[in-house]
Motif scaffolding. Structure first.
Motif, PDB file in Angstrom:
ATOM      1  N   ASP A   1       0.832  -1.206   0.000  1.00 44.48           N
ATOM      2  CA  ASP A   1       0.000   0.000   0.000  1.00 44.48           C
ATOM      3  C   ASP A   1       0.865   1.255   0.000  1.00 44.48           C
ATOM      4  OD1 ASP A   1      -2.634   1.413   0.423  1.00 44.48           O
ATOM      5  OD2 ASP A   1      -1.608   2.017   2.259  1.00 44.48           O
ATOM      6  N   SER A   2       1.932   1.260   0.797  1.00 45.45           N
ATOM      7  CA  SER A   2       2.843   2.408   0.818  1.00 45.45           C
ATOM      8  C   SER A   2       3.494   2.608  -0.546  1.00 45.45           C
ATOM      9  CB  SER A   2       3.927   2.195   1.878  1.00 45.45           C
ATOM     10  OG  SER A   2       3.363   2.114   3.169  1.00 45.45           O
ATOM     11  N   THR A   3       3.825   1.511  -1.208  1.00 45.02           N
ATOM     12  CA  THR A   3       4.459   1.594  -2.522  1.00 45.02           C
ATOM     13  C   THR A   3       3.476   2.082  -3.573  1.00 45.02           C
ATOM     14  OG1 THR A   3       5.871  -0.260  -1.875  1.00 45.02           O
ATOM     15  CG2 THR A   3       5.805   0.296  -4.214  1.00 45.02           C
ATOM     16  N   LEU A   4       2.248   1.589  -3.532  1.00 49.96           N
ATOM     17  CA  LEU A   4       1.229   2.013  -4.482  1.00 49.96           C
ATOM     18  C   LEU A   4       0.973   3.512  -4.396  1.00 49.96           C
ATOM     19  CD1 LEU A   4      -1.340  -0.888  -4.001  1.00 49.96           C
ATOM     20  CD2 LEU A   4       0.013  -0.466  -6.058  1.00 49.96           C
ATOM     21  N   ARG A   5       1.020   4.049  -3.181  1.00 50.27           N
ATOM     22  CA  ARG A   5       0.746   5.470  -2.979  1.00 50.27           C
ATOM     23  C   ARG A   5       1.886   6.359  -3.472  1.00 50.27           C
ATOM     24  NH1 ARG A   5      -3.204   7.338   0.603  1.00 50.27           N
ATOM     25  NH2 ARG A   5      -4.611   5.712   1.323  1.00 50.27           N
ATOM     26  N   SER A   6       3.105   5.809  -3.532  1.00 47.78           N
ATOM     27  CA  SER A   6       4.276   6.636  -3.812  1.00 47.78           C
ATOM     28  C   SER A   6       4.876   6.412  -5.198  1.00 47.78           C
ATOM     29  CB  SER A   6       5.365   6.369  -2.756  1.00 47.78           C
ATOM     30  OG  SER A   6       4.901   6.699  -1.460  1.00 47.78           O
ATOM     31  N   ASN A   7       4.446   5.366  -5.909  1.00 50.14           N
ATOM     32  CA  ASN A   7       5.071   5.061  -7.190  1.00 50.14           C
ATOM     33  C   ASN A   7       4.032   4.555  -8.179  1.00 50.14           C
ATOM     34  OD1 ASN A   7       6.600   3.703  -9.322  1.00 50.14           O
ATOM     35  ND2 ASN A   7       8.366   4.023  -8.000  1.00 50.14           N
ATOM     36  N   LEU A   8       3.846   5.308  -9.265  1.00 50.20           N
ATOM     37  CA  LEU A   8       2.832   4.955 -10.251  1.00 50.20           C
ATOM     38  C   LEU A   8       3.220   3.764 -11.110  1.00 50.20           C
ATOM     39  CD1 LEU A   8       1.761   8.502 -11.497  1.00 50.20           C
ATOM     40  CD2 LEU A   8       0.495   6.978  -9.962  1.00 50.20           C
ATOM     41  N   SER A   9       4.485   3.332 -11.041  1.00 56.36           N
ATOM     42  CA  SER A   9       4.913   2.193 -11.851  1.00 56.36           C
ATOM     43  C   SER A   9       4.550   0.862 -11.200  1.00 56.36           C
ATOM     44  CB  SER A   9       6.426   2.251 -12.110  1.00 56.36           C
ATOM     45  OG  SER A   9       7.148   1.999 -10.922  1.00 56.36           O
ATOM     46  N   VAL A  10       3.956   0.919 -10.006  1.00 52.97           N
ATOM     47  CA  VAL A  10       3.473  -0.273  -9.303  1.00 52.97           C
ATOM     48  C   VAL A  10       1.957  -0.180  -9.247  1.00 52.97           C
ATOM     49  CG1 VAL A  10       3.515  -1.570  -7.136  1.00 52.97           C
ATOM     50  CG2 VAL A  10       5.577  -0.396  -7.931  1.00 52.97           C
ATOM     51  N   GLY A  11       1.261  -1.284  -9.582  1.00 55.36           N
ATOM     52  CA  GLY A  11      -0.193  -1.180  -9.631  1.00 55.36           C
ATOM     53  C   GLY A  11      -0.916  -2.498  -9.437  1.00 55.36           C
ATOM     54  N   MET A  12      -2.218  -2.387  -9.212  1.00 51.13           N
ATOM     55  CA  MET A  12      -3.097  -3.533  -9.029  1.00 51.13           C
ATOM     56  C   MET A  12      -3.277  -4.250 -10.381  1.00 51.13           C
ATOM     57  SD  MET A  12      -3.958  -3.045  -5.778  1.00 51.13           S
ATOM     58  CE  MET A  12      -5.593  -3.579  -5.232  1.00 51.13           C
ATOM     59  N   PRO A  13      -3.760  -5.519 -10.336  1.00 53.38           N
ATOM     60  CA  PRO A  13      -4.093  -6.317  -9.143  1.00 53.38           C
ATOM     61  C   PRO A  13      -2.849  -6.883  -8.464  1.00 53.38           C
ATOM     62  CG  PRO A  13      -4.517  -7.577 -11.124  1.00 53.38           C
ATOM     63  CD  PRO A  13      -4.139  -6.204 -11.587  1.00 53.38           C
ATOM     64  N   LEU A  14      -3.046  -7.396  -7.240  1.00 53.84           N
ATOM     65  CA  LEU A  14      -1.981  -7.989  -6.447  1.00 53.84           C
ATOM     66  C   LEU A  14      -2.192  -9.491  -6.345  1.00 53.84           C
ATOM     67  CD1 LEU A  14      -2.094  -5.466  -3.451  1.00 53.84           C
ATOM     68  CD2 LEU A  14      -0.849  -5.221  -5.609  1.00 53.84           C
ATOM     69  N   ASP A  15      -1.090 -10.224  -6.228  1.00 53.51           N
ATOM     70  CA  ASP A  15      -1.161 -11.671  -6.002  1.00 53.51           C
ATOM     71  C   ASP A  15      -0.511 -11.990  -4.665  1.00 53.51           C
ATOM     72  OD1 ASP A  15      -2.418 -12.734  -8.405  1.00 53.51           O
ATOM     73  OD2 ASP A  15      -0.658 -11.978  -9.458  1.00 53.51           O
ATOM     74  N   LEU A  16      -1.270 -12.643  -3.788  1.00 53.37           N
ATOM     75  CA  LEU A  16      -0.828 -12.989  -2.438  1.00 53.37           C
ATOM     76  C   LEU A  16      -0.833 -14.505  -2.286  1.00 53.37           C
ATOM     77  CD1 LEU A  16      -0.233 -12.100   0.571  1.00 53.37           C
ATOM     78  CD2 LEU A  16      -2.724 -12.157   0.907  1.00 53.37           C
ATOM     79  N   ALA A  17       0.225 -15.053  -1.711  1.00 61.75           N
ATOM     80  CA  ALA A  17       0.295 -16.502  -1.484  1.00 61.75           C
ATOM     81  C   ALA A  17       0.909 -16.777  -0.122  1.00 61.75           C
ATOM     82  CB  ALA A  17       1.110 -17.184  -2.570  1.00 61.75           C
ATOM     83  N   VAL A  18       0.420 -17.835   0.526  1.00 57.55           N
ATOM     84  CA  VAL A  18       0.937 -18.280   1.817  1.00 57.55           C
ATOM     85  C   VAL A  18       1.269 -19.763   1.713  1.00 57.55           C
ATOM     86  CG1 VAL A  18       0.438 -18.608   4.271  1.00 57.55           C
ATOM     87  CG2 VAL A  18      -0.424 -16.574   3.081  1.00 57.55           C
ATOM     88  N   ILE A  19       2.450 -20.132   2.205  1.00 57.86           N
ATOM     89  CA  ILE A  19       2.879 -21.527   2.257  1.00 57.86           C
ATOM     90  C   ILE A  19       3.164 -21.871   3.714  1.00 57.86           C
ATOM     91  CG2 ILE A  19       4.601 -23.214   1.500  1.00 57.86           C
ATOM     92  CD1 ILE A  19       5.172 -21.307  -0.880  1.00 57.86           C
ATOM     93  N   GLU A  20       2.354 -22.697   4.327  1.00 60.60           N
ATOM     94  CA  GLU A  20       2.583 -23.070   5.717  1.00 60.60           C
ATOM     95  C   GLU A  20       3.719 -24.081   5.822  1.00 60.60           C
ATOM     96  OE1 GLU A  20      -0.809 -24.148   8.013  1.00 60.60           O
ATOM     97  OE2 GLU A  20      -2.073 -22.523   7.211  1.00 60.60           O
ATOM     98  N   ARG A  21       4.470 -23.991   6.902  1.00 58.22           N
ATOM     99  CA  ARG A  21       5.619 -24.868   7.112  1.00 58.22           C
ATOM    100  C   ARG A  21       5.228 -26.339   6.964  1.00 58.22           C
ATOM    101  NH1 ARG A  21      10.582 -25.009   9.524  1.00 58.22           N
ATOM    102  NH2 ARG A  21      10.512 -22.781  10.023  1.00 58.22           N
ATOM    103  N   ASP A  22       6.016 -27.063   6.190  1.00 61.03           N
ATOM    104  CA  ASP A  22       5.915 -28.512   5.991  1.00 61.03           C
ATOM    105  C   ASP A  22       4.681 -28.954   5.212  1.00 61.03           C
ATOM    106  OD1 ASP A  22       8.311 -28.900   7.357  1.00 61.03           O
ATOM    107  OD2 ASP A  22       7.314 -29.110   9.294  1.00 61.03           O
ATOM    108  N   ASP A  23       3.862 -28.005   4.720  1.00 62.30           N
ATOM    109  CA  ASP A  23       2.731 -28.386   3.871  1.00 62.30           C
ATOM    110  C   ASP A  23       3.204 -28.777   2.473  1.00 62.30           C
ATOM    111  OD1 ASP A  23       0.810 -28.104   5.770  1.00 62.30           O
ATOM    112  OD2 ASP A  23      -0.289 -26.488   4.781  1.00 62.30           O
ATOM    113  N   CYS A  24       4.292 -28.168   2.032  1.00 55.86           N
ATOM    114  CA  CYS A  24       4.828 -28.397   0.675  1.00 55.86           C
ATOM    115  C   CYS A  24       3.752 -28.180  -0.391  1.00 55.86           C
ATOM    116  CB  CYS A  24       5.440 -29.795   0.560  1.00 55.86           C
ATOM    117  SG  CYS A  24       6.952 -29.983   1.523  1.00 55.86           S
TER     118      CYS A  24
END
Length: 241
Positions: free
Chosen positions: A183-206
């Motif tokens: 969010d801080s980056t989006l507000r300060s730099n127009l070369s970064v933009g939506m959409p966003l991709d978020l991923a979570v990998i829990e330990r040992d789930d592989c």
């Protein structure tokens, strides 16, 4: 340009990327910067990319081609590599090779072919690891002292990570941290933009435990952004000289 960030924590890995590609004020497009290679329960490898789109796309294509090769081996395929360190070496060598090939064609036009990647994941029986791959193919690794890595337009989103991210940070708080960093980056730099991709990998789930695409106008992200802005304003007014 783009912004990508990865956190290596005691409980797992959290990754976030934007999807804007900027080739000038009148040539802005959306391209995915997060790529996931997964054999659920055996290994998961996530690659975040920044820099020259032709270099990163060709690198990903060559990695996939090596995986699909009927003669693939531990020395050629990231899905057969015995360790995450070997995965990082294979990706680094592929990136450097692609950059070298394209450099020969682009030097005359004076177009940058610089590109970098974050590689994170785990194989069954091994430790979670995360690496930052430089354009030349060499790399560094996230550690307990520095449990996050960034590529692209990273300076705007770094302060909050420096202040709040520790190896013991929970996965829920880690998601909040990377989103506020973005969010801080989006507000300060127009070369970064939506959409966003978020991923979570829990330990040992592989495997990827949670994956989410956040589009422009997402109400949860907008609410979090406004809440963070208000908290900063309130904190600012309370500080005395």
């Amino acid at each position: 340009m783009t912004y990508c960030v990865g956190l290596l924590l005691n409980d797992g890995i959290v990754l976030l990327s934007d999807s804007r590609t900027n080739a000038g004020l009148d040539n802005i497009a959306t391209y995915r910067k997060m790529f996931i290679f997964e054999d659920a329960g055996e290994r998961v490898i996530t690659v975040l990319t920044a820099g020259s789109l032709s270099v990163t796309q060709t690198t990903i294509a060559r990695l996939r081609e090596a995986i699909d090769d009927p003669n693939a081996s531990a020395d050629s395929s990231i899905m057969l590599a015995p360790t995450m360190l070997k995965v990082a070496e294979l990706i680094g060598n592929t990136l450097a090779g692609v950059r070298s090939d394209i450099d020969c064609k682009m030097n005359a036009a004076k177009v940058s072919t610089s590109a970098s990647m974050i590689v994170a994941g785990q194989r069954a029986g091994g430790a979670m690891r995360m690496f930052l791959i430089y354009p030349e193919g060499n790399f560094i690794e996230a550690t307990e002292d520095t449990p996050f890595l960034q590529i692209g337009e990273h300076k705007y989103g770094k302060p909050i990570l420096d202040r709040v991210v520790r190896p013991e940070t929970s996965l829920a708080d880690a998601q909040k941290a990377v989103l506020l960093s973005m969010d801080s980056t989006l507000r300060s730099n127009l070369s970064v933009g939506m959409p966003l991709d978020l991923a979570v990998i829990e330990r040992d789930d592989c495997k990827v435990t949670m994956r989410r695409r956040i589009e422009a106008g997402d109400p949860d992200f907008a609410r979090m952004s406004e809440g963070w802005s208000k908290a900063l304003r309130d904190g600012f007014t309370q500080i005395k000289l």
